[in-house]
Design a protein around this motif. Sequence first.
Motif, PDB file in Angstrom:
ATOM      1  N   ALA A 173     -45.631  18.850 133.583  1.00  0.00           N
ATOM      2  CA  ALA A 173     -45.687  20.314 133.523  1.00  0.00           C
ATOM      3  C   ALA A 173     -45.422  20.932 134.895  1.00  0.00           C
ATOM      4  O   ALA A 173     -44.693  21.926 135.014  1.00  0.00           O
ATOM      5  N   ARG A 174     -46.025  20.341 135.947  1.00  0.00           N
ATOM      6  CA  ARG A 174     -45.788  20.859 137.302  1.00  0.00           C
ATOM      7  C   ARG A 174     -44.314  20.719 137.682  1.00  0.00           C
ATOM      8  O   ARG A 174     -43.735  21.627 138.294  1.00  0.00           O
ATOM      9  N   HIS A 175     -43.711  19.594 137.316  1.00  0.00           N
ATOM     10  CA  HIS A 175     -42.294  19.374 137.617  1.00  0.00           C
ATOM     11  C   HIS A 175     -41.407  20.385 136.895  1.00  0.00           C
ATOM     12  O   HIS A 175     -40.412  20.869 137.459  1.00  0.00           O
ATOM     13  N   LEU A 176     -41.749  20.707 135.650  1.00  0.00           N
ATOM     14  CA  LEU A 176     -40.937  21.606 134.838  1.00  0.00           C
ATOM     15  C   LEU A 176     -41.267  23.081 135.048  1.00  0.00           C
ATOM     16  O   LEU A 176     -40.548  23.951 134.535  1.00  0.00           O
ATOM     17  N   GLY A 177     -42.353  23.354 135.762  1.00  0.00           N
ATOM     18  CA  GLY A 177     -42.771  24.736 135.967  1.00  0.00           C
ATOM     19  C   GLY A 177     -43.367  25.367 134.726  1.00  0.00           C
ATOM     20  O   GLY A 177     -43.222  26.578 134.504  1.00  0.00           O
ATOM     21  N   LEU A 178     -44.048  24.556 133.915  1.00  0.00           N
ATOM     22  CA  LEU A 178     -44.661  25.024 132.676  1.00  0.00           C
ATOM     23  C   LEU A 178     -46.149  24.715 132.685  1.00  0.00           C
ATOM     24  O   LEU A 178     -46.644  23.988 133.558  1.00  0.00           O
ATOM     25  N   THR A 179     -46.859  25.224 131.706  1.00  0.00           N
ATOM     26  CA  THR A 179     -48.256  24.856 131.533  1.00  0.00           C
ATOM     27  C   THR A 179     -48.336  23.550 130.755  1.00  0.00           C
ATOM     28  O   THR A 179     -47.435  23.234 129.957  1.00  0.00           O
ATOM     29  N   PRO A 180     -49.393  22.757 130.940  1.00  0.00           N
ATOM     30  CA  PRO A 180     -49.546  21.541 130.148  1.00  0.00           C
ATOM     31  C   PRO A 180     -49.546  21.817 128.649  1.00  0.00           C
ATOM     32  O   PRO A 180     -49.015  21.017 127.867  1.00  0.00           O
ATOM     33  N   ALA A 181     -50.106  22.952 128.257  1.00  0.00           N
ATOM     34  CA  ALA A 181     -50.136  23.298 126.830  1.00  0.00           C
ATOM     35  C   ALA A 181     -48.724  23.503 126.283  1.00  0.00           C
ATOM     36  O   ALA A 181     -48.400  23.076 125.167  1.00  0.00           O
ATOM     37  N   ALA A 182     -47.858  24.134 127.097  1.00  0.00           N
ATOM     38  CA  ALA A 182     -46.486  24.374 126.651  1.00  0.00           C
ATOM     39  C   ALA A 182     -45.723  23.060 126.514  1.00  0.00           C
ATOM     40  O   ALA A 182     -44.960  22.852 125.561  1.00  0.00           O
ATOM     41  N   VAL A 183     -45.957  22.129 127.448  1.00  0.00           N
ATOM     42  CA  VAL A 183     -45.293  20.831 127.388  1.00  0.00           C
ATOM     43  C   VAL A 183     -45.782  20.045 126.175  1.00  0.00           C
ATOM     44  O   VAL A 183     -44.999  19.436 125.447  1.00  0.00           O
ATOM     45  N   ALA A 184     -47.089  20.067 125.957  1.00  0.00           N
ATOM     46  CA  ALA A 184     -47.657  19.365 124.799  1.00  0.00           C
ATOM     47  C   ALA A 184     -47.104  19.937 123.497  1.00  0.00           C
ATOM     48  O   ALA A 184     -46.844  19.190 122.540  1.00  0.00           O
ATOM     49  N   GLN A 185     -46.893  21.248 123.457  1.00  0.00           N
ATOM     50  CA  GLN A 185     -46.346  21.887 122.252  1.00  0.00           C
ATOM     51  C   GLN A 185     -44.903  21.423 122.015  1.00  0.00           C
ATOM     52  O   GLN A 185     -44.495  21.184 120.874  1.00  0.00           O
ATOM     53  N   ARG A 186     -44.139  21.287 123.093  1.00  0.00           N
ATOM     54  CA  ARG A 186     -42.760  20.793 122.956  1.00  0.00           C
ATOM     55  C   ARG A 186     -42.738  19.373 122.390  1.00  0.00           C
ATOM     56  O   ARG A 186     -41.912  19.046 121.534  1.00  0.00           O
ATOM     57  N   ILE A 187     -43.641  18.522 122.897  1.00  0.00           N
ATOM     58  CA  ILE A 187     -43.678  17.138 122.427  1.00  0.00           C
ATOM     59  C   ILE A 187     -44.077  17.082 120.955  1.00  0.00           C
ATOM     60  O   ILE A 187     -43.512  16.299 120.180  1.00  0.00           O
ATOM     61  N   LYS A 188     -45.014  17.939 120.576  1.00  0.00           N
ATOM     62  CA  LYS A 188     -45.436  17.987 119.162  1.00  0.00           C
ATOM     63  C   LYS A 188     -44.252  18.384 118.276  1.00  0.00           C
ATOM     64  O   LYS A 188     -44.018  17.792 117.208  1.00  0.00           O
ATOM     65  N   ALA A 189     -43.466  19.378 118.726  1.00  0.00           N
ATOM     66  CA  ALA A 189     -42.301  19.812 117.953  1.00  0.00           C
ATOM     67  C   ALA A 189     -41.256  18.701 117.877  1.00  0.00           C
ATOM     68  O   ALA A 189     -40.630  18.496 116.823  1.00  0.00           O
ATOM     69  N   LEU A 190     -41.069  17.963 118.971  1.00  0.00           N
ATOM     70  CA  LEU A 190     -40.104  16.872 118.982  1.00  0.00           C
ATOM     71  C   LEU A 190     -40.544  15.747 118.050  1.00  0.00           C
ATOM     72  O   LEU A 190     -39.732  15.203 117.280  1.00  0.00           O
ATOM     73  N   GLU A 191     -41.826  15.403 118.084  1.00  0.00           N
ATOM     74  CA  GLU A 191     -42.347  14.350 117.205  1.00  0.00           C
ATOM     75  C   GLU A 191     -42.241  14.759 115.739  1.00  0.00           C
ATOM     76  O   GLU A 191     -41.938  13.927 114.877  1.00  0.00           O
ATOM     77  N   ASP A 192     -42.470  16.048 115.459  1.00  0.00           N
ATOM     78  CA  ASP A 192     -42.345  16.529 114.083  1.00  0.00           C
ATOM     79  C   ASP A 192     -40.900  16.415 113.599  1.00  0.00           C
ATOM     80  O   ASP A 192     -40.644  16.068 112.435  1.00  0.00           O
ATOM     81  N   GLU A 193     -39.950  16.688 114.508  1.00  0.00           N
ATOM     82  CA  GLU A 193     -38.546  16.645 114.121  1.00  0.00           C
ATOM     83  C   GLU A 193     -38.073  15.208 113.924  1.00  0.00           C
ATOM     84  O   GLU A 193     -37.326  14.913 112.983  1.00  0.00           O
ATOM     85  N   ILE A 194     -38.509  14.305 114.803  1.00  0.00           N
ATOM     86  CA  ILE A 194     -38.114  12.899 114.701  1.00  0.00           C
ATOM     87  C   ILE A 194     -38.941  12.156 113.654  1.00  0.00           C
ATOM     88  O   ILE A 194     -38.538  11.121 113.140  1.00  0.00           O
ATOM     89  N   ARG A 195     -40.132  12.704 113.357  1.00  0.00           N
ATOM     90  CA  ARG A 195     -41.055  12.125 112.375  1.00  0.00           C
ATOM     91  C   ARG A 195     -41.607  10.778 112.829  1.00  0.00           C
ATOM     92  O   ARG A 195     -41.818   9.868 112.037  1.00  0.00           O
ATOM     93  N   GLN A 196     -41.810  10.680 114.141  1.00  0.00           N
ATOM     94  CA  GLN A 196     -42.395   9.474 114.728  1.00  0.00           C
ATOM     95  C   GLN A 196     -43.240   9.887 115.932  1.00  0.00           C
ATOM     96  O   GLN A 196     -42.849  10.776 116.688  1.00  0.00           O
ATOM     97  N   PRO A 197     -44.399   9.257 116.135  1.00  0.00           N
ATOM     98  CA  PRO A 197     -45.133   9.494 117.380  1.00  0.00           C
ATOM     99  C   PRO A 197     -44.361   8.884 118.544  1.00  0.00           C
ATOM    100  O   PRO A 197     -43.903   7.739 118.465  1.00  0.00           O
ATOM    101  N   LEU A 198     -44.204   9.648 119.618  1.00  0.00           N
ATOM    102  CA  LEU A 198     -43.405   9.195 120.757  1.00  0.00           C
ATOM    103  C   LEU A 198     -44.245   8.815 121.963  1.00  0.00           C
ATOM    104  O   LEU A 198     -43.776   8.074 122.830  1.00  0.00           O
ATOM    105  N   LEU A 199     -45.478   9.334 122.014  1.00  0.00           N
ATOM    106  CA  LEU A 199     -46.331   9.088 123.168  1.00  0.00           C
ATOM    107  C   LEU A 199     -47.726   8.683 122.727  1.00  0.00           C
ATOM    108  O   LEU A 199     -48.207   9.113 121.682  1.00  0.00           O
ATOM    109  N   VAL A 200     -48.358   7.860 123.543  1.00  0.00           N
ATOM    110  CA  VAL A 200     -49.744   7.464 123.321  1.00  0.00           C
ATOM    111  C   VAL A 200     -50.567   7.971 124.498  1.00  0.00           C
ATOM    112  O   VAL A 200     -50.235   7.700 125.659  1.00  0.00           O
ATOM    113  N   ARG A 201     -51.616   8.721 124.211  1.00  0.00           N
ATOM    114  CA  ARG A 201     -52.450   9.294 125.259  1.00  0.00           C
ATOM    115  C   ARG A 201     -53.694   8.438 125.463  1.00  0.00           C
ATOM    116  O   ARG A 201     -54.378   8.102 124.507  1.00  0.00           O
ATOM    117  N   ALA A 202     -53.960   8.106 126.730  1.00  0.00           N
ATOM    118  CA  ALA A 202     -55.166   7.362 127.089  1.00  0.00           C
ATOM    119  C   ALA A 202     -55.781   8.048 128.304  1.00  0.00           C
ATOM    120  O   ALA A 202     -55.384   7.800 129.441  1.00  0.00           O
TER     121      ALA A 202
END
Length: 298
Positions: free
Chosen positions: A22-51
């Motif tokens: 998010a810092r690299h892209l100049g966005l908020t973490p919430a905005a980045v997380a929302q983009r990833i959620k939209a991408l995963e919904d479109e691909i229909r596969q989980p792309l990241l694992v959070r630990a």
Amino acid sequence: MDTRFLESFIAIVERGSIADAARHLGLTPAAVAQRIKALEDEIRQPLLVRAGRSVTPTAAGLGIIEKSRQLIRGVEDLKALATHNEFAGELKLGAISTALTGILPFMLRKFLFDYPKIDLHVTPGQSTKLYHEVAEGQLDGAIIVEPPFSIPKTCGWKRLLSEPMVVLVSEDCTETDPLKILKKNMFLRYDRNQWGGRIADAYLRETRIFPTRQLELDSLEAIALMVSQKVGVSLVPDWLKPWPEGLRIRKIPLPDTMLQRHIGVLWLHASTHANLLRQIVPLLQPKNLSPDRHPVVS
């Protein structure tokens, strides 16, 4: 598919966390997380694992990461072509080891100033390998030893400099005849699989010098260090400085002053950055890099 989602995905994979991406892209973490959620919904596969705060790609994520990078680069190239601005996007340039130290560092400041929208990616390697990567379109261009054959019409070529072949000896060697030196001493052979090494090998055969004790290496810097340590002698190009520090060597010229290794720039005409490569050739000329960049025979 919005390519900004792919950019966010790549940024997270490369930085290992949503916050850093998010810092690299100049966005908020919430905005980045929302983009990833939209991408995963479109691909229909989980792309990241959070630990905790760390994030790693899933098997599906690993499967699409390189293709995602290619798509982003392709979009950047399309934008550049559409706006008639060829000088944007990623420039993939190969370089042999002596060009990495003797040419590129001394032109980068001006290059980055003149072409701020270019993302330069440099791949090191041997001339043979880099030549094929340019010819196959994996690289836009490369700084390599001049091939021992005609350049195909699909590629462009511009010679940058010619390096005389010299005999390297340790500092305390008293012999001055280069042919006698090559005949009588342990020989450190410049790898014959490399085009520069073939020049040295052809000269030895023409002068009927066949070393019986030899060691073959593919690193010019390593050869110079071994000569300095009195391991043997060698026949190498007098490549552009810098050389390894602290060497205790002498360079003895050959009777044949025309024996040279030629260095130049190879590029693929079909590359979107072909015009850029032609334009930056003057930046790569040794006379335009800095004082005292030329090979010097002592």
